[in-house]
Scaffold this motif. Structure first.
Motif, PDB file in Angstrom:
ATOM      1  N   ASP A 193      55.539  29.551  31.108  1.00 56.55           N
ATOM      2  CA  ASP A 193      56.413  30.712  31.259  1.00 56.55           C
ATOM      3  C   ASP A 193      55.605  31.996  31.440  1.00 56.55           C
ATOM      4  N   GLN A 194      54.305  31.936  31.187  1.00 51.73           N
ATOM      5  CA  GLN A 194      53.417  33.067  31.437  1.00 51.73           C
ATOM      6  C   GLN A 194      52.648  32.901  32.750  1.00 51.73           C
ATOM      7  N   ALA A 195      53.043  31.932  33.561  1.00 47.31           N
ATOM      8  CA  ALA A 195      52.318  31.656  34.800  1.00 47.31           C
ATOM      9  C   ALA A 195      52.356  32.856  35.732  1.00 47.31           C
ATOM     10  N   ILE A 212      62.499  24.414  31.073  1.00 49.75           N
ATOM     11  CA  ILE A 212      62.314  25.072  32.375  1.00 49.75           C
ATOM     12  C   ILE A 212      61.616  26.405  32.140  1.00 49.75           C
ATOM     13  N   GLN A 213      60.374  26.480  32.567  1.00 50.86           N
ATOM     14  CA  GLN A 213      59.569  27.677  32.344  1.00 50.86           C
ATOM     15  C   GLN A 213      59.222  28.414  33.629  1.00 50.86           C
ATOM     16  N   VAL A 214      59.365  27.734  34.763  1.00 49.98           N
ATOM     17  CA  VAL A 214      59.043  28.330  36.060  1.00 49.98           C
ATOM     18  C   VAL A 214      60.077  27.873  37.076  1.00 49.98           C
ATOM     19  N   ILE A 215      60.451  28.756  37.968  1.00 47.01           N
ATOM     20  CA  ILE A 215      61.197  28.377  39.159  1.00 47.01           C
ATOM     21  C   ILE A 215      60.254  28.447  40.344  1.00 47.01           C
ATOM     22  N   LYS A 216      60.175  27.376  41.115  1.00 46.61           N
ATOM     23  CA  LYS A 216      59.508  27.452  42.407  1.00 46.61           C
ATOM     24  C   LYS A 216      60.599  27.667  43.451  1.00 46.61           C
ATOM     25  N   ARG A 255      63.488  35.230  30.323  1.00 50.54           N
ATOM     26  CA  ARG A 255      62.767  35.360  31.576  1.00 50.54           C
ATOM     27  C   ARG A 255      61.960  34.089  31.841  1.00 50.54           C
ATOM     28  N   VAL A 256      62.008  33.619  33.071  1.00 53.81           N
ATOM     29  CA  VAL A 256      61.109  32.552  33.495  1.00 53.81           C
ATOM     30  C   VAL A 256      60.260  33.084  34.644  1.00 53.81           C
ATOM     31  N   ALA A 257      59.091  32.509  34.811  1.00 49.91           N
ATOM     32  CA  ALA A 257      58.239  32.891  35.934  1.00 49.91           C
ATOM     33  C   ALA A 257      58.871  32.395  37.238  1.00 49.91           C
ATOM     34  N   ILE A 258      58.644  33.143  38.306  1.00 51.97           N
ATOM     35  CA  ILE A 258      59.075  32.732  39.639  1.00 51.97           C
ATOM     36  C   ILE A 258      57.850  32.690  40.538  1.00 51.97           C
ATOM     37  N   LEU A 259      57.558  31.516  41.068  1.00 48.73           N
ATOM     38  CA  LEU A 259      56.518  31.321  42.067  1.00 48.73           C
ATOM     39  C   LEU A 259      57.188  30.831  43.343  1.00 48.73           C
TER      40      LEU A 259
END
Length: 301
Positions: free
Chosen positions: A3-5, A160-164, A184-188
């Motif tokens: 989630d810190q990505a 779920i920690q990131v959305i691609k 908040r989740v990271a978005i890449l």
């Protein structure tokens, strides 16, 4: 935690020998190449990594080799599968090898939002507390997820920690995802990084994309996050002809692997069957694009 990505998560290729066997030595050189050119982490066994052509044992071997060579830097492993049982089995195996998390996209054939929710309920019941990148790639999967449903998945599943994000248009969807309430989740973002500077302007945390020149991705990210927006666009524009040439689905993967071979990152550029093979005309076009890129970089100093 994922989630810190942030930064550049390169989508890695799977190198093969001329006879089609996995080339684990080239996994090592390719890993070094990616990190030397600014990668923050790697994503392996994705669509561009030809994951669908590997056996389960090969998938685990490739993931394990990337994790080992990364020496503690994050490696995310694609485990998407229509079978929840097979997905869960591969997830357990790669997490045992030291992966930081797994990437999961919904399978094709899910026609309603309730089916999407039900599928992921079953997935998370099976895999437990594993960090997950939720991949939104309807061009590949054939399954579309709305922003409200993605928000519901995030609310239901703390894994779920990131959305691609690689739906199109990605820009408007990123803005709507960033506006979701709750944690908040990271978005890449993927899509071969074709819209990277604009996506950074919409609030993403970085690209999760493949390119034969990962230094462009890391330079654009560094410049943009330092407030040098115009310079970030200038760097991106110099590489855009080659970037767009590689943005041609599996044929583009063949191009990318050939350029990586020329740059010394892998020994052999071939894709495993079935896969495209480049001809003399293709190679001449690659020559021209690389020559123009070298000229433009020299002119830019």
């Amino acid at each position: 935690m994922l989630d810190q990505a942030k930064g550049v998560y390169i989508v890695a290729q799977t190198p093969f020998k001329e006879n089609g066997e996995i080339d684990l030595d080239s996994v090592d050189t390719l890993t070094d190449f990616y990190f030397q050119h600014g990668a923050s982490g790697l994503t392996v066994l994705g669509v561009a990594g030809e994951a669908n052509k590997l056996t389960q044992a090969e998938s685990v071997a490739v993931a394990a080799r990337y994790v080992k060579r990364a020496q503690g830097r994050p490696v995310v492993v694609g485990v998407s599968h229509s079978s929840v049982a097979q997905l869960a089995e591969l997830t357990a195996l790669v997490m045992d090898q030291g992966a930081q998390g797994v990437m999961i996209a919904p399978p094709g054939g899910l026609r309603t939002e309730q089916e999407v929710l039900g599928y992921f309920d079953a997935v998370f019941k099976r895999i437990g507390n594993v960090p997950v990148v939720l991949q939104d790639f309807p061009f590949s999967t054939g399954t579309w997820m709305s922003v409200p449903i993605m928000g519901e998945l995030i609310a239901r599943h703390a894994q779920i920690q990131v959305i691609k994000e690689e739906d199109l248009p990605s820009l408007t969807k990123i803005t709507r995802l960033r506006a979701l309430p709750g944690r908040r989740v990271a978005i890449l973002t993927g899509n071969n990084a074709m819209f990277l500077p604009l996506e950074l302007g919409r609030g993403i945390d970085g690209p999760m994309a493949g390119f034969s020149h990962p230094e462009m991705l890391s330079q654009v990210y560094a410049l943009y996050t330092a407030g040098k927006v115009g310079e970030a666009h200038d760097v991106f524009d110099r590489y855009l002809p080659l970037l767009s040439y590689e943005n041609q689905s599996q044929w583009g993967v063949a191009v990318r692997k050939e350029v990586l071979r020329r740059r010394g990152a892998i020994r052999h550029a071939g894709m495993r069957t079935p896969g495209p093979r480049l001809d003399a005309t293709d190679h001449a076009e690659i020559d021209r694009l690389l020559q123009r890129l070298a000229r433009d970089l020299k002119d830019a100093g």
